[in-house]
Structures are given as C-alpha cells and as structure tokens.
Design a protein around this motif. Structure first.
Motif, PDB file in Angstrom:
ATOM      1  N   VAL A  52       0.856  -1.179   0.000  1.00  0.00           N
ATOM      2  CA  VAL A  52       0.000   0.000   0.000  1.00  0.00           C
ATOM      3  C   VAL A  52       0.899   1.238   0.000  1.00  0.00           C
ATOM      4  O   VAL A  52       1.842   1.337   0.794  1.00  0.00           O
ATOM      5  CB  VAL A  52      -0.939  -0.009   1.224  1.00  0.00           C
ATOM      6  N   ALA A  53       0.608   2.175  -0.899  1.00  0.00           N
ATOM      7  CA  ALA A  53       1.424   3.389  -1.021  1.00  0.00           C
ATOM      8  C   ALA A  53       1.438   4.156   0.301  1.00  0.00           C
ATOM      9  O   ALA A  53       0.411   4.321   0.945  1.00  0.00           O
ATOM     10  CB  ALA A  53       0.863   4.284  -2.124  1.00  0.00           C
ATOM     11  N   GLY A  54       2.624   4.573   0.703  1.00  0.00           N
ATOM     12  CA  GLY A  54       2.776   5.345   1.931  1.00  0.00           C
ATOM     13  C   GLY A  54       3.012   4.493   3.164  1.00  0.00           C
ATOM     14  O   GLY A  54       3.388   5.001   4.207  1.00  0.00           O
ATOM     15  N   VAL A  55       2.777   3.193   3.048  1.00  0.00           N
ATOM     16  CA  VAL A  55       3.014   2.273   4.166  1.00  0.00           C
ATOM     17  C   VAL A  55       3.855   1.130   3.610  1.00  0.00           C
ATOM     18  O   VAL A  55       3.336   0.146   3.099  1.00  0.00           O
ATOM     19  CB  VAL A  55       1.695   1.731   4.775  1.00  0.00           C
ATOM     20  N   GLU A  56       5.158   1.292   3.701  1.00  0.00           N
ATOM     21  CA  GLU A  56       6.095   0.397   3.033  1.00  0.00           C
ATOM     22  C   GLU A  56       6.033  -1.063   3.479  1.00  0.00           C
ATOM     23  O   GLU A  56       6.542  -1.931   2.800  1.00  0.00           O
ATOM     24  CB  GLU A  56       7.523   0.921   3.182  1.00  0.00           C
ATOM     25  N   GLY A  69      -4.090   7.862  -6.709  1.00  0.00           N
ATOM     26  CA  GLY A  69      -4.571   9.224  -6.548  1.00  0.00           C
ATOM     27  C   GLY A  69      -5.722   9.375  -5.578  1.00  0.00           C
ATOM     28  O   GLY A  69      -6.229  10.476  -5.387  1.00  0.00           O
ATOM     29  N   SER A  70      -6.144   8.290  -4.948  1.00  0.00           N
ATOM     30  CA  SER A  70      -7.296   8.374  -4.044  1.00  0.00           C
ATOM     31  C   SER A  70      -6.904   8.567  -2.584  1.00  0.00           C
ATOM     32  O   SER A  70      -7.741   8.863  -1.759  1.00  0.00           O
ATOM     33  CB  SER A  70      -8.151   7.117  -4.164  1.00  0.00           C
ATOM     34  N   GLY A  71      -5.636   8.398  -2.267  1.00  0.00           N
ATOM     35  CA  GLY A  71      -5.213   8.515  -0.879  1.00  0.00           C
ATOM     36  C   GLY A  71      -4.175   9.609  -0.711  1.00  0.00           C
ATOM     37  O   GLY A  71      -3.904  10.386  -1.629  1.00  0.00           O
ATOM     38  N   ALA A  84      -5.374   5.275   2.129  1.00  0.00           N
ATOM     39  CA  ALA A  84      -5.293   4.654   0.814  1.00  0.00           C
ATOM     40  C   ALA A  84      -6.540   3.809   0.582  1.00  0.00           C
ATOM     41  O   ALA A  84      -7.165   3.319   1.535  1.00  0.00           O
ATOM     42  CB  ALA A  84      -4.042   3.797   0.714  1.00  0.00           C
ATOM     43  N   TYR A  85      -6.878   3.651  -0.677  1.00  0.00           N
ATOM     44  CA  TYR A  85      -8.031   2.847  -1.066  1.00  0.00           C
ATOM     45  C   TYR A  85      -7.584   1.799  -2.074  1.00  0.00           C
ATOM     46  O   TYR A  85      -6.726   2.054  -2.918  1.00  0.00           O
ATOM     47  CB  TYR A  85      -9.103   3.716  -1.720  1.00  0.00           C
ATOM     48  N   ALA A  86      -8.204   0.623  -1.991  1.00  0.00           N
ATOM     49  CA  ALA A  86      -7.949  -0.453  -2.946  1.00  0.00           C
ATOM     50  C   ALA A  86      -9.282  -1.124  -3.259  1.00  0.00           C
ATOM     51  O   ALA A  86     -10.204  -1.114  -2.432  1.00  0.00           O
ATOM     52  CB  ALA A  86      -6.963  -1.463  -2.372  1.00  0.00           C
ATOM     53  N   THR A  87      -9.370  -1.705  -4.421  1.00  0.00           N
ATOM     54  CA  THR A  87     -10.613  -2.347  -4.825  1.00  0.00           C
ATOM     55  C   THR A  87     -10.326  -3.694  -5.477  1.00  0.00           C
ATOM     56  O   THR A  87      -9.231  -3.899  -6.010  1.00  0.00           O
ATOM     57  CB  THR A  87     -11.411  -1.431  -5.780  1.00  0.00           C
ATOM     58  N   GLY A  88     -11.321  -4.587  -5.418  1.00  0.00           N
ATOM     59  CA  GLY A  88     -11.151  -5.890  -6.046  1.00  0.00           C
ATOM     60  C   GLY A  88     -12.361  -6.775  -5.837  1.00  0.00           C
ATOM     61  O   GLY A  88     -13.230  -6.478  -5.005  1.00  0.00           O
ATOM     62  N   ASP A  89     -12.412  -7.844  -6.583  1.00  0.00           N
ATOM     63  CA  ASP A  89     -13.501  -8.816  -6.467  1.00  0.00           C
ATOM     64  C   ASP A  89     -13.185  -9.826  -5.371  1.00  0.00           C
ATOM     65  O   ASP A  89     -12.886 -10.999  -5.642  1.00  0.00           O
ATOM     66  CB  ASP A  89     -13.729  -9.522  -7.814  1.00  0.00           C
ATOM     67  N   HIS A 137     -10.644   0.607   2.579  1.00  0.00           N
ATOM     68  CA  HIS A 137     -10.072   1.891   2.994  1.00  0.00           C
ATOM     69  C   HIS A 137      -9.074   1.611   4.118  1.00  0.00           C
ATOM     70  O   HIS A 137      -9.437   1.106   5.178  1.00  0.00           O
ATOM     71  CB  HIS A 137     -11.205   2.801   3.473  1.00  0.00           C
ATOM     72  N   PHE A 138      -7.791   1.926   3.880  1.00  0.00           N
ATOM     73  CA  PHE A 138      -6.733   1.764   4.869  1.00  0.00           C
ATOM     74  C   PHE A 138      -6.405   3.131   5.452  1.00  0.00           C
ATOM     75  O   PHE A 138      -6.218   4.098   4.707  1.00  0.00           O
ATOM     76  CB  PHE A 138      -5.456   1.203   4.227  1.00  0.00           C
ATOM     77  N   THR A 139      -6.296   3.206   6.780  1.00  0.00           N
ATOM     78  CA  THR A 139      -5.911   4.451   7.443  1.00  0.00           C
ATOM     79  C   THR A 139      -4.864   4.144   8.506  1.00  0.00           C
ATOM     80  O   THR A 139      -5.075   3.275   9.343  1.00  0.00           O
ATOM     81  CB  THR A 139      -7.119   5.113   8.133  1.00  0.00           C
ATOM     82  N   VAL A 140      -3.748   4.862   8.452  1.00  0.00           N
ATOM     83  CA  VAL A 140      -2.724   4.762   9.496  1.00  0.00           C
ATOM     84  C   VAL A 140      -2.651   6.117  10.172  1.00  0.00           C
ATOM     85  O   VAL A 140      -2.487   7.139   9.500  1.00  0.00           O
ATOM     86  CB  VAL A 140      -1.335   4.381   8.899  1.00  0.00           C
ATOM     87  N   THR A 141      -2.793   6.133  11.497  1.00  0.00           N
ATOM     88  CA  THR A 141      -2.759   7.376  12.268  1.00  0.00           C
ATOM     89  C   THR A 141      -1.938   7.144  13.547  1.00  0.00           C
ATOM     90  O   THR A 141      -1.803   6.015  14.009  1.00  0.00           O
ATOM     91  CB  THR A 141      -4.162   7.839  12.669  1.00  0.00           C
ATOM     92  N   PRO A 142      -1.430   8.220  14.139  1.00  0.00           N
ATOM     93  CA  PRO A 142      -0.770   8.074  15.437  1.00  0.00           C
ATOM     94  C   PRO A 142      -1.824   7.707  16.490  1.00  0.00           C
ATOM     95  O   PRO A 142      -2.969   8.105  16.377  1.00  0.00           O
ATOM     96  CB  PRO A 142      -0.196   9.473  15.718  1.00  0.00           C
ATOM     97  N   GLU A 143      -1.403   6.964  17.502  1.00  0.00           N
ATOM     98  CA  GLU A 143      -2.340   6.621  18.591  1.00  0.00           C
ATOM     99  C   GLU A 143      -2.432   7.759  19.571  1.00  0.00           C
ATOM    100  O   GLU A 143      -1.553   8.499  19.815  1.00  0.00           O
ATOM    101  CB  GLU A 143      -1.887   5.356  19.333  1.00  0.00           C
TER     102      GLU A 143
END
Length: 143
Positions: A52-56, A69-71, A84-89, A137-143
């Motif tokens: 996932v882009a931004g989370v190596e 371009g969605s995240g 970040a967002y990802a889609t699939g079946d 929808h993936f979200t990484v935030t500080p705790e």
C-alpha cells in the motif's frame, strides 16, 4: 621453471573461488530453510510484491488493486497519517482473514477485527459500501 609459476596461480584461483562457492551454497541453503517456514499467506503477499502506497510494510492483498490518486500520506511531529483505497472482487471476510494472518508477522497487534496497533500507530481497515467490486479503505494514524 615456467611450470612452477603456473601451479601456484591455479591454486590461488581455486582458493579464491572456494569462499564464493561456499557463500553461494550457504545462501541457497538459508533461502530454502526460510522459504519452508514462511506461511502461505505471507508468501502470497511477498509474491504479489505490492504494498500500500505510503506504508512500506503493509502488503496489498492479492486480488486488490490500489486506486491511484485516491489517498494521501502526511508526516508530522506526532507521527504519520496515511490514507489509501484499494478495490477488487474479494469479500470483506477474505480481506479480514488475509490481514489477520499477515499483519502480526509484520509486528502489528490486533486491537479489533478491523484495526491493529504497532509502535504508537493505529491501522484501520474499513470497507466502503457500494455496488460492484469491494473497496477497502486503509488508514494509518498516530495513537
């Protein structure tokens, strides 16, 4: 006299080649041992080669495609924020099963079935309702 000079050179060449051969054999044996201990889920994640882009170190589940371009990714003094967002079946349960098996191997500890914690960060996995393929929808935030 010429024979005396050639023989030591051949011996030296063989001696230099021996450590390389030993090193290659050691790498091959180690690779086989490591490959044998990797879980099928982690192997599938590494085989896909996508993260996932931004989370190596957050693998993108096989079957999902990141929506470019969605995240966004933002770093601050209190930590990073990545969306970040990802889609699939795939189904929600397949996504949850994949990440519940994969993320602990990468140091993430499950907080709930949809969220994980690691080193002062929180990772949330949510699903966007809609028709068609599933959107994650993936979200990484500080705790």
């Amino acid at each position: 006299m010429m024979d005396r000079q050639i023989a030591p050179r051949r011996t030296r060449r063989r001696a230099r080649g021996l450590p390389r051969a030993f090193f290659c054999a050691l790498l091959l044996a180690t690779g086989i041992a490591v490959a044998g201990t990797t879980s099928p889920v982690a192997r599938a994640a590494s085989d896909s080669g996508s993260f996932v882009a931004g989370v190596e170190d957050l693998p993108l589940m096989p079957g999902l495609t990141e929506l470019s371009g969605s995240g966004y990714a933002f770093g601050s003094s209190s930590g990073r924020i990545v969306e970040a967002y990802a889609t699939g079946d795939v189904s929600q349960q397949q996504v949850l099963d994949f990440y519940s098996a994969t993320l602990p191997q990468l140091g993430w500890e499950a907080a709930t079935s949809h969220s994980y914690r690691r080193q002062g960060e929180r990772l949330a996995i949510d699903f966007v309702k809609g028709s068609g393929p599933l959107t994650v929808h993936f979200t990484v935030t500080p705790e």
